[in-house]
Each structure stands twice: as C-alpha cells, then as structure tokens.
Design a protein around this motif. Structure first.
Motif, short mmCIF file in Angstrom:
data_model
loop_
_atom_site.label_atom_id
_atom_site.label_comp_id
_atom_site.label_asym_id
_atom_site.label_seq_id
_atom_site.Cartn_x
_atom_site.Cartn_y
_atom_site.Cartn_z
N ASP A 96 -14.51 -3.14 2.49
CA ASP A 96 -14.97 -2.71 1.17
C ASP A 96 -14.89 -3.85 0.14
O ASP A 96 -15.68 -3.92 -0.80
N GLY A 109 0.87 -1.18 0.00
CA GLY A 109 0.00 0.00 0.00
C GLY A 109 0.90 1.22 0.00
O GLY A 109 2.07 1.16 0.39
N LYS A 110 0.33 2.32 -0.41
CA LYS A 110 1.15 3.54 -0.58
C LYS A 110 1.45 4.22 0.75
O LYS A 110 2.32 5.06 0.83
N ARG A 165 -1.82 8.10 3.83
CA ARG A 165 -2.41 8.84 4.96
C ARG A 165 -1.41 9.05 6.11
O ARG A 165 -1.24 10.19 6.57
N HIS A 184 -7.58 2.75 7.82
CA HIS A 184 -7.71 2.68 6.35
C HIS A 184 -7.71 1.22 5.88
O HIS A 184 -8.54 0.82 5.04
N TYR A 236 -8.56 -1.49 7.56
CA TYR A 236 -9.85 -2.13 7.90
C TYR A 236 -10.90 -1.79 6.83
O TYR A 236 -11.67 -2.64 6.39
N SER A 237 -10.91 -0.50 6.42
CA SER A 237 -11.96 -0.09 5.47
C SER A 237 -11.80 -0.81 4.13
O SER A 237 -12.78 -1.14 3.47
N ARG A 277 -3.95 -4.68 -3.09
CA ARG A 277 -2.52 -4.48 -2.81
C ARG A 277 -1.70 -5.61 -3.45
O ARG A 277 -0.75 -6.13 -2.86
N ASP A 334 -8.44 7.88 -9.04
CA ASP A 334 -8.83 6.49 -8.78
C ASP A 334 -9.89 6.03 -9.77
O ASP A 334 -9.84 4.92 -10.31
N LYS A 393 -16.25 9.28 1.85
CA LYS A 393 -15.68 7.94 1.76
C LYS A 393 -14.15 8.00 1.64
O LYS A 393 -13.43 7.26 2.30
N LYS A 415 -4.98 -4.15 -7.99
CA LYS A 415 -6.40 -4.48 -7.75
C LYS A 415 -7.11 -4.60 -9.10
O LYS A 415 -6.60 -4.11 -10.12
N PHE A 443 -7.37 12.65 -5.68
CA PHE A 443 -7.06 11.24 -5.45
C PHE A 443 -8.22 10.37 -5.93
O PHE A 443 -8.03 9.36 -6.60
N GLN A 444 -9.44 10.80 -5.60
CA GLN A 444 -10.63 10.03 -5.99
C GLN A 444 -10.84 10.05 -7.51
O GLN A 444 -11.12 9.01 -8.12
N GLN A 460 -19.49 5.77 2.69
CA GLN A 460 -19.60 4.40 2.18
C GLN A 460 -21.06 3.94 2.17
O GLN A 460 -21.50 3.25 1.24
C1 GRG Z 1 -15.98 -0.17 4.40
C2 GRG Z 1 -16.37 1.73 6.02
C3 GRG Z 1 -15.85 1.26 4.75
C4 GRG Z 1 -15.29 2.15 3.94
C5 GRG Z 1 -14.64 1.86 2.69
C6 GRG Z 1 -11.72 3.23 1.54
C7 GRG Z 1 -13.08 2.85 1.12
C8 GRG Z 1 -14.20 3.13 2.04
C9 GRG Z 1 -13.30 2.22 -0.02
C10 GRG Z 1 -12.24 1.83 -0.97
C11 GRG Z 1 -12.83 1.90 -2.33
C12 GRG Z 1 -12.10 2.84 -3.17
C13 GRG Z 1 -11.44 2.25 -4.34
C14 GRG Z 1 -12.08 4.12 -2.89
C15 GRG Z 1 -11.40 5.10 -3.72
C16 GRG Z 1 -10.14 5.67 -3.17
C17 GRG Z 1 -9.44 4.82 -2.21
C18 GRG Z 1 -9.73 5.06 -0.79
C19 GRG Z 1 -8.55 3.92 -2.64
C20 GRG Z 1 -7.76 3.05 -1.78
O1 GRG Z 1 -6.76 3.78 -1.11
P1 GRG Z 1 -5.24 3.74 -1.56
O2 GRG Z 1 -5.11 3.87 -3.05
O3 GRG Z 1 -4.85 2.28 -1.14
O4 GRG Z 1 -4.49 4.74 -0.73
P2 GRG Z 1 -3.45 1.69 -0.63
O5 GRG Z 1 -3.56 0.21 -0.85
O6 GRG Z 1 -2.34 2.33 -1.42
O7 GRG Z 1 -3.38 2.04 0.82
#
Ligand code: GRG
Length: 296
Positions: free
Chosen positions: A85, A45-46, A49, A78, A80-81, A97, A222, A181, A236, A218-219, A158
């Motif tokens: 997710d 993971g990057k 945060r 993060h 856990y989420s 990851r 994504d 989210k 992913k 970032f979003q 979410q």
């Molecule tokens: C389940 C409560 C709950 C929340 C989930 C984080 C999230 C909320 C969902 C992930 C879905 C997603 C693809 C969201 C878009 C942006 C995002 C948060 C990507 C993942 O974060 P990165 O790219 O991941 O920082 P790494 O693996 O690098 O930490």
C-alpha cells in the motif's frame, strides 16, 4: 480498565516473541530479502488482528499457544498489505509504524518482493499448521483467512480504492472499498478462530456482526485521524487521503456525522456480545471502546 491493557500487552508480547524468529534463518542468497521482511514485521504496529484471533480462541477456552502460527500468519498478511500500500505505485508513503517505509529503506524492487515473500510465507505457515493438525475446522479457518485476504476481500477492496482515486464515487462503492480493504481481514481474524472452536451458527453470526462493526469503526477512526491525528503518535504521515483524493467517511458525511456513525457502530458491536457470558466478553467490549478512542 487496567485488566484490558494488561491482556493486550501480554497478547502482543506473545505474538511479537513468535514473530521474532518466524522466518528461516539459514539463508545466504535471500538475506537482504529476509532483512526487508523482518524490518517491516518487527517495526511494531498494534497487532490488532492477531490479538482478535487469540482473544476469540480464549472466548471458547482454547489453548492459544497451539495456534500462534495462524495468529502470526494474519499479521504477516496484514504487514505485506501495508508494504504494498505504501509503494510509489499505490499511496507513495514514506512513513509507516514510525519508521521509513520498506521501499524507502530497501528500494522498490525489494519492497515488492518483501510483500510477496510475506504473503507466500503466511500460506506456508498456515499449511504447515494444517499438516500437523488436520481437521475440517482448521481447514475452514485457513480458507476464511485466504478468502478475506484475496479478490473477494482485501485485494478486491484495494483495487476499487485505487481505481476510484480522483473520481466521484457513490456511498455504496465507498462502503464496498472499506468493508473489504480494511474490514475483511479484521472479520476473518475473529471468524477463523471461531471456526477453529466449532462455534455454532448464532455465535458465528453475532461475532461476524461484532467484527464488521469494529472494522468499520476502525476505518472511520482511521479517516478522522488522517485529518486531525498526530503524525508522531500515529507513526505515519497524515493528510494522505486528501492528497490521494481518497473516498473517506469524513469526505462524504463530515467529521461530526462520521463520529456519530462510529459511536452507533460501537453500540452495535457491544450488543452483539450479549449472547456470550458477560465475564468472557469484557475484553471485546473494552476493545470496541479502544478502537473508537484510539489516537494511533
Ligand atoms: C496492498 C492488497 C493491498 C491492500 C492494502 C491495509 C490496506 C490494504 C491499506 C492500508 C491503508 C489504510 C490506511 C487503511 C485503513 C485502515 C488500516 C488497515 C490501517 C492500518 O492498519 P493498523 O492501524 O496498522 O492496524 P498497524 O501498523 O497498527 O498494524
């Protein structure tokens, strides 16, 4: 800028070093649970945060070593989420990851508990920290992180996201989803550190605007990567937004307009750094460019 990459690498190494030994090791009955938590935490993971958190401390010349457990708590929340997710009841993803998702390896029940375990452990760590260094600034920082992770932040976003699947939603609902989210925890990573450092009102305002701008960039990035990214580099599966009928920026605005929006947001982010000494904001500037140019 080589310096940016070096700083990023060094921050990530500091965070990962602490994460390696962060969970209790004297467990017998919970071994499988801890293994599943460690599987996702140590999957890479990057570490965006916690890096934001540490770099904000550095901006105000605080010693980062004293606050590592808070940085790691943010990454644990993060992670856990991401586990939750990816569950079949949510996005039903099999790759995260660069590895099979938690429920694919450990089963759905354990993956749910791994997420619960991570979330609760983050609060244990943050409160342990608070007990050892009790101050209003530290308490406010933890409050910021807790609120951002909860119903007024990530979980709120979410919930609207999953309720909106296969429905036509308006732009303000989509903005709400992503601001919460994805954006809320990114914002709290910076704002909690700024609170610890007793930042003044105008510094907090500028940093919050910087955080919101990079969070949305970032979003958007994504969403674009989910369409045209490389699955191996991303670690992913791609195409999941279309598959799950998600509301995304490219869906609303098209890819080109989404790219323009991300560029404008990056400019806004960088403008907000102007109030700080230039030699102290180089990392944040480069990070804004890194987010818009990222391929993973
Ligand atoms: C389940 C409560 C709950 C929340 C989930 C984080 C999230 C909320 C969902 C992930 C879905 C997603 C693809 C969201 C878009 C942006 C995002 C948060 C990507 C993942 O974060 P990165 O790219 O991941 O920082 P790494 O693996 O690098 O930490």
């Amino acid at each position: 800028m080589e310096k940016f990459k070096d700083i990023l690498k060094s921050d990530v190494a500091i965070i990962e070093n602490r994460l390696k030994n962060i969970f209790p090791s004297d467990t017998v009955y919970q071994k499988n649970l801890i293994d599943s938590m460690e599987y996702s935490i140590n999957a890479g993971g990057k570490r965006l945060r916690p890096v934001l958190f540490l770099e904000t401390l550095k901006l105000f010349e605080k010693k980062i070593e004293d606050f590592l457990d808070i940085a790691c708590s943010i990454e644990i929340i993060h992670t856990y989420s991401l586990i939750h997710d990816d569950l079949p009841a949510m996005d039903d993803d099999t790759l995260r990851r660069g590895k099979p998702t938690n429920h694919v390896v450990f089963g759905e029940g354990t993956a749910i508990l791994a997420g619960d375990g991570l979330l609760n452990y983050a609060y244990e760590l943050m409160h342990q920290f608070l007990i050892s260094d009790l101050s209003i600034n530290n308490a406010e920082a933890i409050y910021h992180i807790s609120k951002a992770a909860g119903i007024m932040g990530m979980i709120g976003g979410q919930s609207v996201d999953i309720e909106s699947e296969n429905k036509e939603i308006d732009i303000s609902t989509m903005d709400y989803i992503h601001k919460n989210k994805t954006g809320a925890l990114i914002n709290a990573s910076i704002m909690s550190a700024a609170k610890i450092c007793n930042a003044n009102h105008s510094q907090l305002k500028a940093l919050s605007s910087y955080a919101d701008s990079i969070g949305l960039t970032f979003q958007i990035t994504d969403d674009i990567l989910d369409i045209e990214g490389d699955q191996v580099e991303l670690g992913k599966n791609i195409g999941s937004d279309v598959q799950n009928s998600k509301a995304t920026y490219p869906k609303f605005y098209g890819i080109e307009k989404s790219r323009e929006m991300a560029l404008e947001l990056t400019d806004t982010a960088i403008k907000n750094l102007e109030m700080f000494p230039e030699n102290k904001t180089e990392f944040f500037k480069e990070l804004a460019y890194y987010i818009i140019k990222r391929k993973k």
